[in-house]
Design an enzyme around this catalytic site. Structure first.
Site, PDB file in Angstrom:
ATOM      1  CG  HIS A 146      40.575  45.003  39.241  1.00  0.00           C
ATOM      2  ND1 HIS A 146      40.909  46.156  39.891  1.00  0.00           N
ATOM      3  CD2 HIS A 146      40.576  45.310  37.912  1.00  0.00           C
ATOM      4  CE1 HIS A 146      41.088  47.135  39.020  1.00  0.00           C
ATOM      5  NE2 HIS A 146      40.889  46.647  37.811  1.00  0.00           N
TER       6      HIS A 146
ATOM      7  CG  ASP B 180      49.221  53.488  49.747  1.00  0.00           C
ATOM      8  OD1 ASP B 180      47.991  53.652  49.664  1.00  0.00           O
ATOM      9  OD2 ASP B 180      49.963  53.305  48.755  1.00  0.00           O
TER      10      ASP B 180
ATOM     11  CD  GLU C  98      45.742  51.804  47.015  1.00  0.00           C
ATOM     12  OE1 GLU C  98      46.405  52.645  46.393  1.00  0.00           O
ATOM     13  OE2 GLU C  98      44.511  51.661  46.864  1.00  0.00           O
TER      14      GLU C  98
ATOM     15  CG  ASP D 227      39.455  42.491  45.335  1.00  0.00           C
ATOM     16  OD1 ASP D 227      39.834  43.672  45.421  1.00  0.00           O
ATOM     17  OD2 ASP D 227      38.408  42.139  44.770  1.00  0.00           O
TER      18      ASP D 227
END
Length: 335
Positions: free
Chosen positions: A225, A212, A255, A229
């Site tokens: 965002h 993670d 993620e 990405d």
């Protein structure tokens, strides 16, 4: 792992080939009954005999398609028809009857049976063979006409087969891979796990790594965002750089990533996880500090369910998060 699995794409392709084979078997069976009856009534004993032979082959194919697994049944059908067509040419020569009209069926049969390049070689070889069988029975100009028409058919069928193969490769890639990270996707992960659990792979066990990205929400909030990405893509590339080619990397969701290490020693798996963590921590993500947390758990066939092992890896991941992040935590049995 991915090259060992019989995934949904493969199963769908086999199902469609089986359906085509079944429809063709039934049509050939019905057509041969009609042709057998007509030729018998016309007193054409040799062509009636060929129709009854073809009827028997079609009947055998129907039985095989119903009795065998779909991937075997489809293969039996197309191999049987190819063999029948080879025999028909000899049958025609033996009975002084040109059978070149049967030869045009051979190229599409091969396209369903083998790869495009192998099919091309087979089509060319069969064309030469059919022309040789035809030559003693018809004028030379008719052999030339047959060869020309057959050659054009081969060109079209090879082009079609090649396009189909390229389209299938592209479709399979996009079906198996996540569009953002280029990792294998969650569906592919689920299929790999199912293959392991069902015993349809040689692996006797595996170690799961659940990964993670730390503080990912804060990265999105602070940098946007699109930057988030980009971080997912860059982290995936960094993980893939560290992993060996036989260690599949999956985007597990959001993620999160996962690695499935088949038949891997837990201590060796932990060392791999530490290399992944260190590589991401040391990488340059265009000025954005990025670290990862990793939880791992081992599973062996006969020692609990694979779902339980995934749950243990998930709990180990959350323990790594609670312990300060940027660390690897192994589930207790693998410690």
């Amino acid at each position: 792992m991915p090259h060992l699995r019989r995934d949904s794409f493969t199963l769908l392709r086999e199902l469609m080939r089986w359906r085509v084979a079944m429809v063709l078997s039934v049509l050939i069976f019905a057509l041969m009954i009609v042709l057998g009856v007509i030729n018998t009534r016309l007193g054409l004993a040799d062509t009636a005999q060929l129709a009854w032979i073809s009827l028997a082959v079609a009947g055998g194919c129907i039985a095989a398609l119903l009795a065998l697994p779909k991937h075997h049944g489809g293969t039996v059908f197309f191999v049987s028809i190819a063999a029948l067509l080879v025999g028909v040419m000899v049958f025609g020569l033996h009975h002084d009857r040109p059978m070149q009209h049967w030869a045009y069926i051979f190229p599409p049969v091969l396209v369903f049976l083998v790869s495009s390049r192998v099919a091309l070689a087979g089509m060319i070889a069969f064309g030469a063979y059919a022309s040789a069988m035809l030559a003693p029975l018809v004028p030379a100009i008719d052999v030339v006409r047959f060869s020309s028409g057959y050659g054009l058919l081969v060109c079209f069928m090879f082009t079609y087969a090649l396009l189909q193969e390229r389209a299938a490769v592209m479709l399979r890639y996009h079906s198996d891979h996540d569009a953002l990270s280029n990792c294998l996707n969650r569906r592919t992960f689920n299929e790999a796990v199912e293959q392991l659990a069902s015993g349809r792979t040689p692996a006797a066990g595996c170690v799961f790594l659940l990964i993670d990205i730390d503080h990912f929400k804060a990265i999105n909030d602070r940098h946007g965002h699109l930057a988030g990405d980009r971080i997912i893509t860059l982290v995936a590339a960094e993980l893939g750089r560290v992993l060996d080619a036989d260690m599949p990397l999956f985007r597990y969701g959001g993620e999160e990533f996962s690695v499935l290490l088949a038949d891997q020693d837990p201590e060796a798996a932990r060392a791999i996880a530490e290399r992944l963590r260190a590589a991401v921590a040391a990488a340059d993500f265009q000025g954005v500090p990025v670290t990862i947390s990793i939880g791992l758990a081992a599973w062996r066939r006969g020692e609990g369910s694979i779902t339980a092992a995934l749950d243990r890896a998930d709990r180990a991941l959350y323990e790594a998060k609670r312990g300060g992040r940027n660390r690897v935590v192994a589930d207790a049995p693998t410690a």
